[in-house]
Design an enzyme around this catalytic site. Sequence first.
Site, mmCIF file in Angstrom:
data_model
loop_
_atom_site.group_PDB
_atom_site.id
_atom_site.type_symbol
_atom_site.label_atom_id
_atom_site.label_comp_id
_atom_site.label_asym_id
_atom_site.label_seq_id
_atom_site.Cartn_x
_atom_site.Cartn_y
_atom_site.Cartn_z
ATOM 1 N N ASP A 204 3.514 8.104 8.931
ATOM 2 C CA ASP A 204 2.127 7.122 8.815
ATOM 3 C C ASP A 204 2.732 5.738 9.359
ATOM 4 O O ASP A 204 4.008 5.554 9.659
ATOM 5 C CB ASP A 204 1.976 7.228 7.224
ATOM 6 C CG ASP A 204 2.769 6.223 6.259
ATOM 7 O OD1 ASP A 204 3.975 5.803 6.885
ATOM 8 O OD2 ASP A 204 2.300 5.978 5.200
ATOM 9 N N ASP A 206 2.469 1.709 7.672
ATOM 10 C CA ASP A 206 2.473 0.944 6.612
ATOM 11 C C ASP A 206 2.136 -0.655 6.974
ATOM 12 O O ASP A 206 2.762 -1.179 7.794
ATOM 13 C CB ASP A 206 3.371 1.056 5.691
ATOM 14 C CG ASP A 206 3.761 2.552 5.448
ATOM 15 O OD1 ASP A 206 3.040 3.141 4.537
ATOM 16 O OD2 ASP A 206 4.986 2.910 5.901
ATOM 17 N N ASP A 297 -1.418 3.042 5.562
ATOM 18 C CA ASP A 297 -1.454 2.672 4.381
ATOM 19 C C ASP A 297 -1.693 1.117 4.402
ATOM 20 O O ASP A 297 -0.767 0.464 5.161
ATOM 21 C CB ASP A 297 -0.435 2.719 3.527
ATOM 22 C CG ASP A 297 -0.005 4.323 3.090
ATOM 23 O OD1 ASP A 297 -1.361 4.917 2.857
ATOM 24 O OD2 ASP A 297 1.027 4.898 2.586
HETATM 25 P P1 GTP Z 1 7.887 7.295 6.640
HETATM 26 O O1 GTP Z 1 6.328 7.148 6.478
HETATM 27 O O2 GTP Z 1 7.968 8.789 6.439
HETATM 28 O O3 GTP Z 1 8.210 7.019 8.184
HETATM 29 O O4 GTP Z 1 8.724 6.692 5.894
HETATM 30 P P2 GTP Z 1 8.487 5.314 5.099
HETATM 31 O O5 GTP Z 1 9.627 4.896 4.549
HETATM 32 O O6 GTP Z 1 7.329 4.363 5.585
HETATM 33 O O7 GTP Z 1 7.584 6.117 3.692
HETATM 34 P P3 GTP Z 1 6.341 5.652 3.274
HETATM 35 O O8 GTP Z 1 5.320 5.312 4.126
HETATM 36 O O9 GTP Z 1 6.030 6.901 2.068
HETATM 37 O O10 GTP Z 1 6.631 4.433 2.051
HETATM 38 C C1 GTP Z 1 7.122 3.364 2.542
HETATM 39 C C2 GTP Z 1 7.460 2.404 1.477
HETATM 40 O O11 GTP Z 1 6.410 2.124 0.359
HETATM 41 C C3 GTP Z 1 8.658 2.990 0.508
HETATM 42 O O12 GTP Z 1 9.523 2.143 0.198
HETATM 43 C C4 GTP Z 1 7.733 3.487 -0.931
HETATM 44 O O13 GTP Z 1 8.533 3.240 -1.787
HETATM 45 C C5 GTP Z 1 6.617 2.576 -0.766
HETATM 46 N N1 GTP Z 1 5.418 3.000 -1.186
HETATM 47 C C6 GTP Z 1 4.836 4.281 -0.817
HETATM 48 N N2 GTP Z 1 3.882 4.836 -1.557
HETATM 49 C C7 GTP Z 1 3.751 3.740 -2.478
HETATM 50 C C8 GTP Z 1 2.643 3.655 -3.457
HETATM 51 O O14 GTP Z 1 1.682 4.344 -3.751
HETATM 52 N N3 GTP Z 1 3.092 2.489 -4.374
HETATM 53 C C9 GTP Z 1 3.859 1.559 -4.149
HETATM 54 N N4 GTP Z 1 4.328 0.759 -4.884
HETATM 55 N N5 GTP Z 1 4.905 1.816 -3.100
HETATM 56 C C10 GTP Z 1 4.771 2.803 -2.301
HETATM 57 MN MN MN Z 2 5.592 4.873 6.218
HETATM 58 MN MN MN Z 3 3.139 5.077 3.444
#
Ligand code: GTP
Ligand code: MN
Ligand code: MN
Length: 373
Positions: A204, A206, A297
């Site tokens: 995704d 972020d 996100d």
């Molecule tokens: P990919 O998206 O798979 O490339 O990896 P990513 O490391 O970006 O994973 P992700 O988008 O799931 O999460 C990014 C960061 O946001 C991570 O450090 C998570 O701990 C944090 N995170 C994800 N979802 C949530 C949530 O619902 N609440 C909080 N507080 N943190 C979140």
């Molecule tokens: Mn991510």
């Molecule tokens: Mn995410």
Amino acid sequence: SSVSRDKATQEIPAYGCQRRTPLHHHNKEITDALEILALSASFQGSEARFLGFTRASSVLKSLPFRLQSVEEVKDLPWCGGHSQTVIQEILEDGVCREVETVKNSEHFQSMKALTSIFGVGIRTADKWYRDGVRSLSDLNNLGGKLTAEQKAGLLHYTDLQQSVTREEAGTVEQLIKGALQSFVPDVRVTMTGGFRRGKQEGHDVDFLITHPDEEALNGLLRKAVAWLDGKGSVLYYHVRARSQNFSGSNTMDGHETCYSIIALPNVCPEKPSPDAEKIEPDLDKNSLRNWKAVRVDLVVCPYSEYFYALLGWTGSKHFERELRRFSLHVKKMSLNSHGLFDIQKNATTLLHRRRRYLHILDSHMCRPPRETP
Ligand code: GTP
Ligand code: MN
Ligand code: MN
């Protein structure tokens, strides 16, 4: 030499946030195997075994050389008995029997497929499995029992399975910034998550959104997403409101967050897999479309909490977990995406310690790329 290798293994610290964990490292066959066992443990509801295998894998990623013998892990933190069996089998036979058994098991395969749907966690997938659901096509019979999020996840399943490239993430950034800036021209938008860690692709994109004037942030997220929706760019979204009664000891983050699926324009869709056609009957109709569904996100934080939120949303998940554990046990402080709290002084942020702490963290964050988990 074996002497310098011994020295290297003795110097590896126990907390993940104290180590470099590069994306490309020397023991991928072993860490892949350990991560399959970690995933399998999480599918079985065993958090302790999940953490054990995840920590062992994370430690091996920081090793500056390729393992040749299981003896070399004896001084490493978290590489205990069970992990050693896995390491030894892979070093000696190239495969680990337990990992092969797990990979071939119906429960593992079904859980992996089901949890890959947006909106489906382990608990939901396990319940479905016990109700006889084995594959994605079985879900068509569940119909009305799916949440709106899960329906959107299935509808855009093929696109969401493909990873998002850095270039696509840049296009998403323009789209998101454009929407937010149409309401607040000098809003600050930062790409977080895996891309901020230097990864070349992700599941995704972020973003963290803030502004020095906290009034400017009121209602901004909903307005911007509605604006994009009006232009036909939003396939699904839900906004989780900011939680008001947030406390320093809380491990959950209370920032206003939008979980969405965006229609990203101008990408050539790849040929869908045969499996996908069973799930998405309208795929033919869509094959001429000039957009790709991408998970996005969006997090809004007050300016005063920006650096904590940035740290908390940069990841990886394992890094964040380790950092919070380190804060609590070594520094006796509680860290989350809102602040750093001294638990002995009853949830007051100590500014001088915070500055030094953030400096340490910042130097850690500036060494991309770091791997997930
Ligand atoms: P990919 O998206 O798979 O490339 O990896 P990513 O490391 O970006 O994973 P992700 O988008 O799931 O999460 C990014 C960061 O946001 C991570 O450090 C998570 O701990 C944090 N995170 C994800 N979802 C949530 C949530 O619902 N609440 C909080 N507080 N943190 C979140
Ligand atoms: Mn991510
Ligand atoms: Mn995410």
